[in-house]
Scaffold this active site. Structure first.
Site, PDB file in Angstrom:
ATOM      1  N   ASP A  32       0.863  -1.187   0.000  1.00  0.00           N
ATOM      2  CA  ASP A  32       0.000   0.000   0.000  1.00  0.00           C
ATOM      3  C   ASP A  32       0.896   1.232   0.000  1.00  0.00           C
ATOM      4  OD1 ASP A  32      -1.989   2.058   0.816  1.00  0.00           O
ATOM      5  OD2 ASP A  32      -3.263   0.337   1.256  1.00  0.00           O
ATOM      6  N   ASN A  33       0.494   2.267  -0.736  1.00  0.00           N
ATOM      7  CA  ASN A  33       1.306   3.500  -0.715  1.00  0.00           C
ATOM      8  C   ASN A  33       0.754   4.521   0.281  1.00  0.00           C
ATOM      9  OD1 ASN A  33      -0.940   4.521  -1.977  1.00  0.00           O
ATOM     10  ND2 ASN A  33       0.112   5.243  -3.812  1.00  0.00           N
ATOM     11  N   LYS A  41     -10.760   6.089  -5.715  1.00  0.00           N
ATOM     12  CA  LYS A  41     -12.171   5.696  -5.795  1.00  0.00           C
ATOM     13  C   LYS A  41     -13.184   6.836  -5.715  1.00  0.00           C
ATOM     14  CE  LYS A  41     -12.826   5.034  -0.866  1.00  0.00           C
ATOM     15  NZ  LYS A  41     -13.527   4.337   0.178  1.00  0.00           N
ATOM     16  N   SER A  86     -16.919  -2.817  -9.373  1.00  0.00           N
ATOM     17  CA  SER A  86     -17.990  -2.031  -8.763  1.00  0.00           C
ATOM     18  C   SER A  86     -19.278  -2.178  -9.557  1.00  0.00           C
ATOM     19  CB  SER A  86     -17.556  -0.561  -8.758  1.00  0.00           C
ATOM     20  OG  SER A  86     -18.655   0.269  -8.503  1.00  0.00           O
ATOM     21  N   TYR A 133     -13.719   7.258 -13.044  1.00  0.00           N
ATOM     22  CA  TYR A 133     -13.529   6.185 -12.063  1.00  0.00           C
ATOM     23  C   TYR A 133     -14.228   4.901 -12.543  1.00  0.00           C
ATOM     24  CZ  TYR A 133     -14.590   3.213  -8.087  1.00  0.00           C
ATOM     25  OH  TYR A 133     -14.750   2.111  -7.279  1.00  0.00           O
ATOM     26  N   LYS A 191     -12.782   0.912 -13.897  1.00  0.00           N
ATOM     27  CA  LYS A 191     -13.206  -0.434 -13.470  1.00  0.00           C
ATOM     28  C   LYS A 191     -13.613  -1.268 -14.691  1.00  0.00           C
ATOM     29  CE  LYS A 191     -12.579   0.114  -9.101  1.00  0.00           C
ATOM     30  NZ  LYS A 191     -11.449  -0.562  -8.461  1.00  0.00           N
ATOM     31  N   ASN A 231     -19.793   9.935   0.303  1.00  0.00           N
ATOM     32  CA  ASN A 231     -20.759   8.834   0.417  1.00  0.00           C
ATOM     33  C   ASN A 231     -21.680   9.027   1.615  1.00  0.00           C
ATOM     34  OD1 ASN A 231     -18.011   7.135  -0.695  1.00  0.00           O
ATOM     35  ND2 ASN A 231     -19.911   7.091  -1.854  1.00  0.00           N
ATOM     36  N   ARG A 262     -30.266   2.072  -2.575  1.00  0.00           N
ATOM     37  CA  ARG A 262     -29.002   1.370  -2.803  1.00  0.00           C
ATOM     38  C   ARG A 262     -28.988   0.051  -2.028  1.00  0.00           C
ATOM     39  NH1 ARG A 262     -28.958   4.945  -5.820  1.00  0.00           N
ATOM     40  NH2 ARG A 262     -27.310   6.422  -6.352  1.00  0.00           N
TER      41      ARG A 262
HETATM   42  P1  NAD Z   1      -9.593   2.838   0.171  1.00  0.00           P
HETATM   43  O1  NAD Z   1      -9.175   4.112  -0.457  1.00  0.00           O
HETATM   44  O2  NAD Z   1      -9.908   2.826   1.620  1.00  0.00           O
HETATM   45  O3  NAD Z   1      -8.490   1.716  -0.108  1.00  0.00           O
HETATM   46  C1  NAD Z   1      -7.659   1.726  -1.253  1.00  0.00           C
HETATM   47  C2  NAD Z   1      -6.227   1.555  -0.784  1.00  0.00           C
HETATM   48  O4  NAD Z   1      -5.365   1.526  -1.927  1.00  0.00           O
HETATM   49  C3  NAD Z   1      -5.759   2.692   0.113  1.00  0.00           C
HETATM   50  O5  NAD Z   1      -5.161   2.136   1.273  1.00  0.00           O
HETATM   51  C4  NAD Z   1      -4.742   3.446  -0.726  1.00  0.00           C
HETATM   52  O6  NAD Z   1      -3.730   4.033   0.054  1.00  0.00           O
HETATM   53  C5  NAD Z   1      -4.226   2.348  -1.633  1.00  0.00           C
HETATM   54  N1  NAD Z   1      -3.690   2.788  -2.937  1.00  0.00           N
HETATM   55  C6  NAD Z   1      -4.246   3.627  -3.832  1.00  0.00           C
HETATM   56  N2  NAD Z   1      -3.457   3.732  -4.910  1.00  0.00           N
HETATM   57  C7  NAD Z   1      -2.371   2.954  -4.690  1.00  0.00           C
HETATM   58  C8  NAD Z   1      -1.196   2.651  -5.436  1.00  0.00           C
HETATM   59  N3  NAD Z   1      -0.954   3.187  -6.646  1.00  0.00           N
HETATM   60  N4  NAD Z   1      -0.296   1.795  -4.890  1.00  0.00           N
HETATM   61  C9  NAD Z   1      -0.512   1.247  -3.677  1.00  0.00           C
HETATM   62  N5  NAD Z   1      -1.591   1.498  -2.927  1.00  0.00           N
HETATM   63  C10 NAD Z   1      -2.515   2.342  -3.435  1.00  0.00           C
HETATM   64  O7  NAD Z   1     -10.838   2.282  -0.671  1.00  0.00           O
HETATM   65  P2  NAD Z   1     -11.806   1.048  -0.385  1.00  0.00           P
HETATM   66  O8  NAD Z   1     -13.147   1.586  -0.142  1.00  0.00           O
HETATM   67  O9  NAD Z   1     -11.177   0.117   0.581  1.00  0.00           O
HETATM   68  O10 NAD Z   1     -11.830   0.406  -1.830  1.00  0.00           O
HETATM   69  C11 NAD Z   1     -10.977  -0.670  -2.203  1.00  0.00           C
HETATM   70  C12 NAD Z   1     -11.228  -1.019  -3.661  1.00  0.00           C
HETATM   71  O11 NAD Z   1     -12.609  -1.337  -3.834  1.00  0.00           O
HETATM   72  C13 NAD Z   1     -10.925   0.124  -4.621  1.00  0.00           C
HETATM   73  O12 NAD Z   1     -10.351  -0.416  -5.798  1.00  0.00           O
HETATM   74  C14 NAD Z   1     -12.292   0.690  -4.919  1.00  0.00           C
HETATM   75  O13 NAD Z   1     -12.356   1.303  -6.171  1.00  0.00           O
HETATM   76  C15 NAD Z   1     -13.161  -0.568  -4.879  1.00  0.00           C
HETATM   77  N6  NAD Z   1     -14.579  -0.281  -4.597  1.00  0.00           N
HETATM   78  C16 NAD Z   1     -14.916   0.416  -3.470  1.00  0.00           C
HETATM   79  C17 NAD Z   1     -16.256   0.714  -3.219  1.00  0.00           C
HETATM   80  C18 NAD Z   1     -16.657   1.504  -2.010  1.00  0.00           C
HETATM   81  O14 NAD Z   1     -17.790   2.010  -1.979  1.00  0.00           O
HETATM   82  N7  NAD Z   1     -15.829   1.623  -0.990  1.00  0.00           N
HETATM   83  C19 NAD Z   1     -17.248   0.290  -4.114  1.00  0.00           C
HETATM   84  C20 NAD Z   1     -16.868  -0.440  -5.240  1.00  0.00           C
HETATM   85  C21 NAD Z   1     -15.513  -0.719  -5.477  1.00  0.00           C
HETATM   86  N1  UFG Z   2     -26.646  10.702  -0.767  1.00  0.00           N
HETATM   87  C1  UFG Z   2     -27.261  11.769  -0.119  1.00  0.00           C
HETATM   88  N2  UFG Z   2     -26.468  12.639   0.570  1.00  0.00           N
HETATM   89  C2  UFG Z   2     -25.111  12.508   0.647  1.00  0.00           C
HETATM   90  C3  UFG Z   2     -24.502  11.428  -0.007  1.00  0.00           C
HETATM   91  C4  UFG Z   2     -25.303  10.541  -0.711  1.00  0.00           C
HETATM   92  O1  UFG Z   2     -28.474  11.914  -0.177  1.00  0.00           O
HETATM   93  O2  UFG Z   2     -24.453  13.360   1.267  1.00  0.00           O
HETATM   94  C5  UFG Z   2     -27.486   9.724  -1.479  1.00  0.00           C
HETATM   95  C6  UFG Z   2     -27.174   9.604  -2.949  1.00  0.00           C
HETATM   96  O3  UFG Z   2     -27.871  10.567  -3.696  1.00  0.00           O
HETATM   97  C7  UFG Z   2     -27.586   8.164  -3.231  1.00  0.00           C
HETATM   98  C8  UFG Z   2     -27.284   7.431  -1.924  1.00  0.00           C
HETATM   99  O4  UFG Z   2     -27.231   8.460  -0.919  1.00  0.00           O
HETATM  100  O5  UFG Z   2     -28.980   8.106  -3.464  1.00  0.00           O
HETATM  101  C9  UFG Z   2     -25.950   6.679  -1.916  1.00  0.00           C
HETATM  102  O6  UFG Z   2     -24.915   7.556  -2.321  1.00  0.00           O
HETATM  103  P1  UFG Z   2     -23.367   7.183  -2.113  1.00  0.00           P
HETATM  104  O7  UFG Z   2     -22.563   8.344  -2.590  1.00  0.00           O
HETATM  105  O8  UFG Z   2     -23.140   6.718  -0.724  1.00  0.00           O
HETATM  106  O9  UFG Z   2     -23.164   5.908  -3.047  1.00  0.00           O
HETATM  107  P2  UFG Z   2     -23.335   5.704  -4.620  1.00  0.00           P
HETATM  108  O10 UFG Z   2     -24.240   4.540  -4.810  1.00  0.00           O
HETATM  109  O11 UFG Z   2     -23.715   6.956  -5.308  1.00  0.00           O
HETATM  110  O12 UFG Z   2     -21.862   5.340  -5.092  1.00  0.00           O
HETATM  111  C10 UFG Z   2     -21.086   4.330  -4.438  1.00  0.00           C
HETATM  112  C11 UFG Z   2     -19.607   4.617  -4.677  1.00  0.00           C
HETATM  113  C12 UFG Z   2     -19.269   4.420  -6.126  1.00  0.00           C
HETATM  114  C13 UFG Z   2     -19.682   3.051  -6.562  1.00  0.00           C
HETATM  115  C14 UFG Z   2     -21.145   2.819  -6.286  1.00  0.00           C
HETATM  116  C15 UFG Z   2     -21.544   1.401  -6.621  1.00  0.00           C
HETATM  117  O13 UFG Z   2     -19.301   5.946  -4.298  1.00  0.00           O
HETATM  118  O14 UFG Z   2     -17.887   4.521  -6.279  1.00  0.00           O
HETATM  119  O15 UFG Z   2     -21.412   3.050  -4.903  1.00  0.00           O
HETATM  120  O16 UFG Z   2     -20.721   0.493  -5.973  1.00  0.00           O
HETATM  121  F1  UFG Z   2     -19.460   2.939  -7.889  1.00  0.00           F
END
Ligand code: NAD
Ligand code: UFG
Length: 336
Positions: free
Chosen positions: A31-32, A84, A124, A149, A153, A199, A231
């Protein structure tokens, strides 16, 4: 043999390390720390009683990755590392393409050089775009992504398919997450956004703890039960368990598989607020604001394929997700 977890200090990665160790796997993290802290890894160690090996490594650094493969016996990789934030990706597309796609290519090259051909990838639900009606099934068309973003994916999914066409010894599992929320039961690890959260759940919990004053609900005039967006919220520990099941399958079989990881149930913004209020005993101040650009109205999974093929189903309900988020937030008001 070890599992290399890229992005293992992040939100989903740290929870997955806990479940992997619980299932008997040895874990090495790269991890970076661009969006996380080594403290998360220390706390995973506290939860599991194991001292975790980690590298402060950017996965775009081929030499450093080569060293990690040379120093450890790595049989498989779970690849979380990436950027992300949807909004930021619109402002900084090149950073997203470079980090997410560039990083994945360097990682795949390092795996190939090391003869390691087993990968689980974090995708995602965003790859379904808004052209499909929920419940979303894995064989529905993808491609109408609405931001860089989401496009990263989608393109990575395609690159992974191409890798397998070129060499059928690859075993690859693509996991399409819905909306991960919640935190480990211990309250020691959880989601830790660097800036004001985009989020919903971290926003709600920061209002509850007094860091933010009021939530904006983006639209209450959608065609849903109560007019707010719907959601599929899934507990991060259930999601983490899905990775353990997916890894087992990936190690046993070659080929490319795709699974939704969701609960199969839709929850509205107002329903999540009510559940959080019940779990925390705190009143969440909110106001109705205009719709947010680019939001889909309803998004939830058909989660049957993961059940049938991986024997995985999400177990925790929305109240438990809120209770666990609240424990983490209350014990760590400023994050790590
Ligand atoms: P996060 O940001 O908490 O974790 C990602 C980690 O990757 C971090 O620790 C960051 O420091 C590290 N990182 C980023 N770029 C890097 C690089 N070039 N080299 C090494 N490390 C690096 O995010 P998360 O919520 O844990 O998400 C993990 C994965 O799941 C991501 O790929 C994200 O796109 C995917 N994902 C997340 C969600 C969500 O809602 N959290 C939804 C769908 C997909
Ligand atoms: N919402 C609010 N107020 C806020 C934030 C969100 O009303 O301050 C609402 C949004 O309009 C939506 C719901 O809450 O109806 C969920 O929103 P999020 O931003 O929590 O999540 P999304 O589904 O929009 O997106 C997330 C991640 C994306 C991912 C997607 C599907 O942010 O990266 O889920 O996995 F692609």
């Amino acid at each position: 043999m070890s599992v290399l977890v890229t992005g293992g200090a992040g939100y989903i990665g740290s929870h997955t390390c806990v479940e992997l160790i619980g299932a008997g796997y040895d874990v090495v993290i790269a991890d970076n720390f661009s969006n996380s802290s080594p403290e998360a890894i220390r706390r995973v160690g506290e939860i599991t009683g194991k001292n975790l090996k980690y590298y402060d490594c950017d996965i775009r650094d081929a030499e450093h990755l080569g060293k990690i493969f040379a120093e450890n016996k790595i049989s498989s990789v779970i690849h979380f590392a990436g950027l992300k934030a949807v909004g930021e990706s619109v402002q900084k597309p090149l950073e997203y393409y470079d980090n997410n796609i560039g990083g994945t290519i360097v990682l795949l090259e390092a795996m190939k050089n090391a003869g390691c051909k087993k990968l689980v990838f974090s995708s995602s639900a965003t790859v379904y775009g808004d052209g499909n009606a929920s419940p979303l099934k894995e064989d529905m068309p993808t491609g109408e992504t609405t931001n860089p973003y989401g496009s990263t994916k989608l393109y990575i999914e395609r690159i992974l398919q191409d890798i397998h066409v070129s060499d059928s010894e690859w075993g690859i599992t693509i996991l399409r997450y819905f909306n991960p929320i919640g935190a480990h039961k211990s309250g020691l690890i959880g989601e830790n956004p660097r800036d004001i959260p985009n989020n919903l759940m971290p926003y709600i919990s920061q209002v509850a703890v007094g860091r933010l004053c009021r939530l904006n609900v983006f639209g209450d005039d959608y065609d849903t039960r109560d007019g707010t967006g719907v959601r599929d919220y899934i507990h991060v520990s259930d999601l983490a368990d899905g990775h353990v099941k997916a890894l087992k399958k990936t190690l046993a079989e070659n080929g490319v598989r795709i699974y939704n990881l969701g609960t199969g149930k839709g929850v509205s913004v107002l329903e999540l607020i009510r559940a959080f209020e019940k779990a925390s005993g705190k009143k969440i101040d909110y106001k109705i604001a205009p719709r947010r650009d680019g939001d889909v109205v309803v998004c939830y999974a058909d989660a049957d394929k993961a059940m049938l093929e991986l024997g995985w189903r999400a177990k925790r309900d929305i109240l438990e997700m809120c209770e666990d988020t609240w424990r983490w937030q209350k014990n760590n008001p400023e994050g790590f």
